[in-house]
Scaffold this active site. Structure first.
Site: not given
Ligand code: TGC
Ligand code: FAD
Length: 386
Positions: A136, A165-166, A241, A366-368, A386
């Site tokens: 979001e 950013w979807i 996922c 997919e997570g920074t 976190f």
């Molecule tokens: P946390 O308390 O750690 O976990 C909540 C619940 O989720 C479970 N869990 C997982 N399950 C499966 N796989 C994982 N990797 C898991 N990590 C955690 C956990 O066991 C728990 O389950 P339950 O049953 O106890 O409720 O959650 P948290 O709020 O502390 O968050 C942890 C953190 C920061 C690591 C998480 O929020 C995170 O990974 N943040 C980054 C978000 C992210 O990566 N977004 C990506 C968006 S999609 C994208 O970027 C697509 S780009 C695609 C492309 O173009 O290729």
């Molecule tokens: P923020 O979460 O605002 O982070 C900003 C900075 O703060 C980063 O450097 C981060 O590492 C740092 N930071 C955050 N928390 C902490 C902490 N606790 N301590 C220290 N530093 C911290 N998302 C989807 O859902 N679906 C998609 O298909 C998808 N595709 C994408 C495609 C592209 C090209 C891009 C650029 C992004 C895409 N994303 C998608 C979103 C992507 O997953 C997010 O950009 C990413 O998870 C980071 O979120 P944010 O951009 O809001 O940065």
């Protein structure tokens, strides 16, 4: 016998016949269909949608899922698919990651039988394109704090909020959207054309220009109960996922690094400065050797991660280590290759600058990098920072 500079530890010999065949067939597709068009697509800010039937024809969409028209390949094969595609461009690998790991996977893992039959075969054929809405505008790293919400209204749900950013958004026929409900976070399948749902493309990107990135808006969007994923409630739904997609990225970025190193090796052998090839300087050789070292380590890490995944033993912190290590490796190599090409390094005639710009997204989505470091830190210490 000279070693293969892109596979110094002969990882190819650790693959099964089937895995090698998958790699070769995807490699051919990349050489024949992706590489001839990709630079122009990047310049034109255009996803080469005409390649979708080719990707589908090789069984690359939902390739590791069983049934419903999917190829049912193992995890190593999925990794090799990502590696070959990203040797072409991160945008092509992104398309396949999102379709396979972020859209087809949750429908397969958490969907009803009716949802699986309705969507998966057409998605495997590339006739339905999906996108995944988790991030979001106010902060993607902390998806637990999501504002998008869904409320029950009779037998339907009403969805409000926005995503940012979807990948694939503007070209998607459906969106797998994660929204907060009274029960916790749930997954909704929102079809294109549903009143109140819009997916405008985000223009003016410097990265992943051959990929579509969009915002998603939901203004009182009515979603029938039949489109709610019944099999999961909570953040573990979307995070599971991400585990699948991050695994693919850990492999994919190796391909981008290999493409940069391959081009630099050619260039440095033929460019003559101070009366000798660039490659005959000690500092250049040290930098080349360092790239080969880092690529080799990343390959072995990905291979073992894949074996763990195929044995059903892969854990999320192991995926975080691989996503972090391999993205950092690839981005650093792309930047260093860009530098060693000199002025040519900024030209569209050479691949490193395109990969470098793409990898700035790949290390963020997919997570920074920080998120993966903190995930590993939590695993090591038992304390969440976190
Ligand atoms: P946390 O308390 O750690 O976990 C909540 C619940 O989720 C479970 N869990 C997982 N399950 C499966 N796989 C994982 N990797 C898991 N990590 C955690 C956990 O066991 C728990 O389950 P339950 O049953 O106890 O409720 O959650 P948290 O709020 O502390 O968050 C942890 C953190 C920061 C690591 C998480 O929020 C995170 O990974 N943040 C980054 C978000 C992210 O990566 N977004 C990506 C968006 S999609 C994208 O970027 C697509 S780009 C695609 C492309 O173009 O290729
Ligand atoms: P923020 O979460 O605002 O982070 C900003 C900075 O703060 C980063 O450097 C981060 O590492 C740092 N930071 C955050 N928390 C902490 C902490 N606790 N301590 C220290 N530093 C911290 N998302 C989807 O859902 N679906 C998609 O298909 C998808 N595709 C994408 C495609 C592209 C090209 C891009 C650029 C992004 C895409 N994303 C998608 C979103 C992507 O997953 C997010 O950009 C990413 O998870 C980071 O979120 P944010 O951009 O809001 O940065």
């Amino acid at each position: 016998m000279p070693l293969n500079p892109l596979d110094l530890y002969d990882v190819a010999s650790a693959l099964t016949e089937e895995e090698r065949m998958v790699q070769e067939s995807v490699g051919r597709l990349v050489d024949d269909k992706v590489l001839p068009v990709i630079q122009k697509c990047f310049e034109e800010h255009r996803f080469p949608r005409e390649l979708v039937p080719e990707l589908a024809g090789l069984g690359l969409l939902g390739s590791s899922l069983q049934g419903y028209g999917c190829a049912g390949l193992n995890a190593i094969s999925y990794g090799l698919i990502c590696q070959e595609l990203e040797r072409g461009d991160s945008g092509i690998r992104s398309f396949v990651s999102v379709q396979s790991s972020l859209c087809m996977y949750p429908i397969h893992a958490y969907g009803s039988e009716e949802q699986k039959r309705k969507y998966l075969p057409d998605m495997a054929r590339g006739e339905i394109i999906g996108c995944f809405g988790l991030t979001e505008p106010h902060g993607g790293s902390d998806p637990a704090n999501m504002k998008t919400h869904a409320k029950r209204r009779g037998k339907d749900w009403v969805l409000n909020g926005s995503k940012m950013w979807i990948t694939n958004g503007a070209i998607a026929n459906l969106a797998v959207v994660w929204a907060m409900t009274e029960e916790g976070i749930r997954g909704f399948i929102v079809e294109k054309g549903t009143p109140g749902f819009a997916a405008p493309e985000i223009e003016r990107k410097f990265s992943l220009r051959a990929s579509v990135t969009s915002a998603l808006f939901f203004d009182n969007v009515t979603v029938p109960e039949a489109n709610v994923l019944p099999g999961v409630v909570g953040l573990k739904g979307p995070l599971s996922c991400l585990t699948q997609a991050r695994y693919g990225i850990a492999w994919g970025v190796i391909g981008a690094a290999q493409a940069c190193l391959a081009q630099l090796l050619d260039y440095s052998r033929t460019r003559v400065l101070f009366g000798r090839p660039l490659a005959q300087n000690q500092t250049i050789q040290v930098r080349l050797a360092d790239m080969a070292r880092r690529i080799t380590a990343a390959q072995l890490l990905a291979l073992q991660l894949g074996r763990l995944k195929d044995q059903g033993r892969m854990q999320p912190p192991q995926v975080s280590l691989a996503k972090w290590n391999n993205c950092r490796m690839a981005l650093d190599i792309a930047r260093d290759c860009r530098d060693m090409l000199g002025g040519a390094g900024i030209s569209a005639e050479y691949v490193p600058v395109r990969h470098m710009l793409n990898l700035e997204s790949v290390i963020t989505y997919e997570g920074t990098e920080t998120i993966h470091q903190l995930t590993l830190g939590r695993e090591l210490t038992g304390l969440s920072a976190f």
